[in-house]
Write a protein that holds these residues in place. Structure first.
Motif, PDB file in Angstrom:
ATOM      1  N   CYS A 102       0.725  -1.132  -0.064  1.00 59.12           N
ATOM      2  CA  CYS A 102      -0.056  -0.199  -0.091  1.00 59.12           C
ATOM      3  C   CYS A 102       0.759   1.281  -0.064  1.00 59.12           C
ATOM      4  O   CYS A 102       1.863   1.368   0.672  1.00 59.12           O
ATOM      5  CB  CYS A 102      -0.760   0.048   1.231  1.00 59.12           C
ATOM      6  SG  CYS A 102      -1.991   1.590   1.471  1.00 59.12           S
ATOM      7  N   ILE A 104      -0.140   4.439   0.829  1.00 56.35           N
ATOM      8  CA  ILE A 104      -0.341   4.875   1.941  1.00 56.35           C
ATOM      9  C   ILE A 104       0.309   4.452   3.369  1.00 56.35           C
ATOM     10  O   ILE A 104       1.039   5.113   4.066  1.00 56.35           O
ATOM     11  CB  ILE A 104      -1.994   5.074   2.277  1.00 56.35           C
ATOM     12  CG1 ILE A 104      -2.742   5.284   0.634  1.00 56.35           C
ATOM     13  CG2 ILE A 104      -2.426   6.233   3.424  1.00 56.35           C
ATOM     14  CD1 ILE A 104      -2.151   6.616   0.158  1.00 56.35           C
ATOM     15  N   CYS A 105      -0.017   3.157   3.607  1.00 53.99           N
ATOM     16  CA  CYS A 105       0.457   2.754   4.763  1.00 53.99           C
ATOM     17  C   CYS A 105       1.650   1.844   4.886  1.00 53.99           C
ATOM     18  O   CYS A 105       1.988   1.321   5.916  1.00 53.99           O
ATOM     19  CB  CYS A 105      -0.597   2.101   5.740  1.00 53.99           C
ATOM     20  SG  CYS A 105      -1.437   0.692   4.858  1.00 53.99           S
ATOM     21  N   CYS A 116      -6.685  -2.053   0.371  1.00 52.20           N
ATOM     22  CA  CYS A 116      -5.582  -2.186   1.484  1.00 52.20           C
ATOM     23  C   CYS A 116      -6.221  -3.012   2.587  1.00 52.20           C
ATOM     24  O   CYS A 116      -7.351  -2.356   3.154  1.00 52.20           O
ATOM     25  CB  CYS A 116      -4.747  -0.959   1.849  1.00 52.20           C
ATOM     26  SG  CYS A 116      -3.719  -1.271   3.146  1.00 52.20           S
ATOM     27  N   GLU A 118      -5.329  -2.702   5.407  1.00 49.71           N
ATOM     28  CA  GLU A 118      -5.048  -2.002   6.781  1.00 49.71           C
ATOM     29  C   GLU A 118      -5.678  -0.689   6.754  1.00 49.71           C
ATOM     30  O   GLU A 118      -6.417  -0.290   7.543  1.00 49.71           O
ATOM     31  CB  GLU A 118      -3.487  -1.774   6.908  1.00 49.71           C
ATOM     32  CG  GLU A 118      -3.129  -0.825   8.177  1.00 49.71           C
ATOM     33  CD  GLU A 118      -3.044  -1.741   9.297  1.00 49.71           C
ATOM     34  OE1 GLU A 118      -2.752  -3.126   9.257  1.00 49.71           O
ATOM     35  OE2 GLU A 118      -3.259  -1.355  10.516  1.00 49.71           O
ATOM     36  N   CYS A 119      -5.730   0.152   5.546  1.00 47.99           N
ATOM     37  CA  CYS A 119      -6.367   1.301   5.649  1.00 47.99           C
ATOM     38  C   CYS A 119      -7.435   1.370   4.694  1.00 47.99           C
ATOM     39  O   CYS A 119      -8.203   2.291   4.617  1.00 47.99           O
ATOM     40  CB  CYS A 119      -5.455   2.389   5.383  1.00 47.99           C
ATOM     41  SG  CYS A 119      -4.781   2.315   3.727  1.00 47.99           S
TER      42      CYS A 119
HETATM   43 ZN   LIG Z   1      -2.774   0.866   3.501  1.00 50.02          ZN
END
Ligand SMILES: [Zn+2]
Length: 129
Positions: A102, A104-105, A116, A118-119
């Motif tokens: 990802c 972003i994270c 993703c 996670e996010c």
């Molecule tokens: Zn993410």
């Protein structure tokens, strides 16, 4: 040899016997590792090291068969084992490379993931499949 009379545990030892026993050790170790991984996960798991130990064990055993035993049955039984071992490592490597990080994270998501884990952000289209 370095043992009295060249024997230890009633076995006559030489360099090729050591190679053969190293093959046995590699094969025994891979089964223990695979069994332990399966017991820990409570599902059938084949760790990557299983395939590496398989390659090492079969190469040692093939060397033992070719250079020491010179037995066609033994040689044939070990001549082609490496094909599925290598193939499994190739498939594993491709699977690992197909994971998507990802932007972003930085969570690493499984191959084919659209979002993703996670996010929740969308993952790059090119990375799918
Ligand atoms: Zn993410």
């Amino acid at each position: 040899m370095f043992f009295p009379g060249g024997r230890l545990f009633g076995i006559e030892w030489n360099t090729w016997k050591i190679v053969g026993w190293m093959a046995n050790a590699a094969f025994a170790t891979r089964f223990i590792i695979q069994w332990r991984a399966t017991e820990l996960r409570k599902q059938v798991v084949v760790p990557v090291v299983f395939w590496w130990l398989s390659i090492v064990g079969s190469l040692f055993l093939l060397s033992y068969a070719v250079f020491y035993r010179r037995d066609s049955v033994f040689i044939f039984a070990n001549a082609f084992n490496w094909i599925p071992y290598i193939r499994n490592l190739v498939i594993h490597r491709r699977h690992v490379k197909a994971h998507v990080e990802c932007r972003i994270c930085q969570k690493v998501n499984p191959p084919g993931a659209r979002f993703c884990m996670e996010c929740g952000k969308g993952l790059p289209l090119a990375a799918r499949d």
